[in-house]
Design an enzyme around this catalytic site. Structure first.
Site, PDB file in Angstrom:
ATOM      1  N   GLY A  18      56.214  43.735   2.472  1.00 15.04           N
ATOM      2  CA  GLY A  18      55.245  42.665   2.626  1.00 15.04           C
ATOM      3  C   GLY A  18      55.354  41.656   1.505  1.00 15.04           C
ATOM      4  O   GLY A  18      55.815  41.972   0.405  1.00 15.04           O
ATOM      5  N   LEU A  19      54.916  40.449   1.796  1.00 12.77           N
ATOM      6  CA  LEU A  19      54.917  39.384   0.792  1.00 12.77           C
ATOM      7  C   LEU A  19      53.622  39.432  -0.009  1.00 12.77           C
ATOM      8  O   LEU A  19      52.531  39.282   0.550  1.00 12.77           O
ATOM      9  CB  LEU A  19      55.052  38.013   1.457  1.00 12.77           C
ATOM     10  N   GLY A  20      53.739  39.649  -1.317  1.00 13.75           N
ATOM     11  CA  GLY A  20      52.575  39.568  -2.184  1.00 13.75           C
ATOM     12  C   GLY A  20      52.250  38.122  -2.510  1.00 13.75           C
ATOM     13  O   GLY A  20      53.148  37.281  -2.615  1.00 13.75           O
ATOM     14  N   TYR A  50      42.717  36.580  -5.907  1.00 19.26           N
ATOM     15  CA  TYR A  50      43.919  35.810  -6.220  1.00 19.26           C
ATOM     16  C   TYR A  50      43.612  34.317  -6.183  1.00 19.26           C
ATOM     17  O   TYR A  50      44.438  33.500  -6.594  1.00 19.26           O
ATOM     18  CB  TYR A  50      45.046  36.114  -5.237  1.00 19.26           C
ATOM     19  N   LYS A  79      41.444  41.954   0.990  1.00 16.00           N
ATOM     20  CA  LYS A  79      40.719  43.002   0.275  1.00 16.00           C
ATOM     21  C   LYS A  79      39.270  42.571   0.005  1.00 16.00           C
ATOM     22  O   LYS A  79      38.996  41.388  -0.198  1.00 16.00           O
ATOM     23  CB  LYS A  79      41.438  43.304  -1.044  1.00 16.00           C
ATOM     24  N   HIS A 112      39.261  46.726  -2.563  1.00 16.47           N
ATOM     25  CA  HIS A 112      40.263  46.374  -3.573  1.00 16.47           C
ATOM     26  C   HIS A 112      40.235  47.319  -4.765  1.00 16.47           C
ATOM     27  O   HIS A 112      41.286  47.761  -5.249  1.00 16.47           O
ATOM     28  CB  HIS A 112      40.059  44.928  -4.027  1.00 16.47           C
TER      29      HIS A 112
END
Length: 343
Positions: A18-20, A50, A79, A112
């Site tokens: 997956g792309l973070g 983020y 999250k 999270h």
């Protein structure tokens, strides 16, 4: 991108890499998302703390790669932030994320961190985080932690999000064995499908992985490359490790691919952040088939490597790198209250 809904519910295991999106800056978001999708990434890992979910939502709406990707093709993860752990606040946290991402539902919603914070009043209809809302990740050295909210209360509210069709799967992140065991002993209707944790050769978490596998909780590894863009100056640099460099040379691959391949061979999936198309291509080339890590050369026609499986000796060498070194250290954020999670 043409986004449409579907009744088909993919599983996290369908998307090994997956792309973070942590630390992807606003100016880079569109190009990062566009290149990732064009290379074949379909799992996008997000989080409100983020502070870029609104930009990611804009990118998902604006990107055009032939109009071939629809909503049903994506697996979008986000999250629940700590200030929204109380039952009456959980849906507010999700509504904010859905509005920011311009989506009707999430494929996977994670708690999270196990710790609840005092509520931060937000308007879920306003996209982005400004002013007081921007303090959702501020524990104030533990003073903002709310010890009176249990993980069971939060989880029960997350189950209701599944009932409402707002999320397809629910899971946790940063849960040690003790708290995961506590949660799963709570007679809940839905068990966590995922535990997303920091995991790399310097922090292998073998006991946690074994427990999760025994309980059918899939492990997603974040920071599998040691988060070179996040680490402190005195943190070790995983990608410079001589043991990993030797193994990479043996197989004709990069150290990053060693780390990802090792994670896949252990039965985990990974979250890897990169805004560089070259690095994105390098990372997503790896796939796992019957315990063999294969190289998808259709992603990179210049690559000659076909596949590999780490030998028992190489696995022992990697196991010997275990040092328990965490890059994400709650004890530096939460004061003494961090002992409730990582003692």
């Amino acid at each position: 991108m043409n986004i449409s809904s579907s009744n088909s519910h993919p599983h996290p295991l369908d998307f090994p890499i997956g792309l973070g999106t942590m630390d992807i800056q606003p100016d880079n978001t569109l190009t990062a998302i566009e290149s990732a999708l064009s290379l074949g990434y379909r799992r996008i890992d997000c989080a409100p703390v983020y502070f870029n979910e609104d930009k990611i939502g804009d990118a998902l709406s604006e990107v055009d790669i032939g109009n071939i990707i629809q909503r049903k093709d994506l697996f979008v993860v986000s999250k629940l932030a700590s200030p929204f752990h109380r039952k009456k606040h959980v849906k507010i946290g999700l509504q904010k994320t859905l509005n920011d991402l311009r989506l009707d539902y999430l494929d996977l919603y994670l708690m999270h961190w196990p710790q609840a914070f005092k509520y931060v009043d937000i308007d879920p209809n306003i996209r982005g985080y400004d002013g007081e809302a921007g303090k959702i990740d501020d524990s104030n050295n533990g003073e903002n932690i709310d010890p009176n909210v249990s993980i069971h209360e939060t989880w029960s509210a997350m189950e209701e999000l599944v009932d409402e069709g707002l999320v397809r799967n629910i899971g946790v992140s940063n849960f040690p064995v003790s708290l995961l065991h506590e949660l799963m002993s709570g007679n809940h209707r839905i068990q966590p499908v995922v535990n997303q944790v920091e995991m790399h050769p310097y922090l292998q978490q073998s006991k946690l992985l074994a427990y999760c596998q025994k309980r059918n909780v899939h492990v997603q590894a974040y920071s599998p490359l040691g988060s070179p863009g996040y680490k402190e100056d005195d943190d070790p640099t995983l990608l410079d490790d001589p043991v990993l460099k030797k193994i990479a040379m043996n197989h004709g691959i990069t150290v990053a691919q060693v780390c990802i391949g090792w994670a896949l061979q252990r039965g985990t999936t990974v979250v890897v952040k990169s805004t560089s198309p070259e690095r994105q291509r390098e990372n997503i080339k790896l796939q796992l088939t019957d315990s063999v890590v294969s190289i998808d050369n259709s992603v990179d026609e210049n690559s000659s490597a076909a596949g590999f499986m780490f030998s028992e000796e190489e696995l022992r060498e990697i196991a010997g790198l275990e040092s328990g070194h965490r890059l994400f250290r709650p004890e530096e954020w939460w004061g003494d209250m961090a002992m409730a999670v990582f003692d």
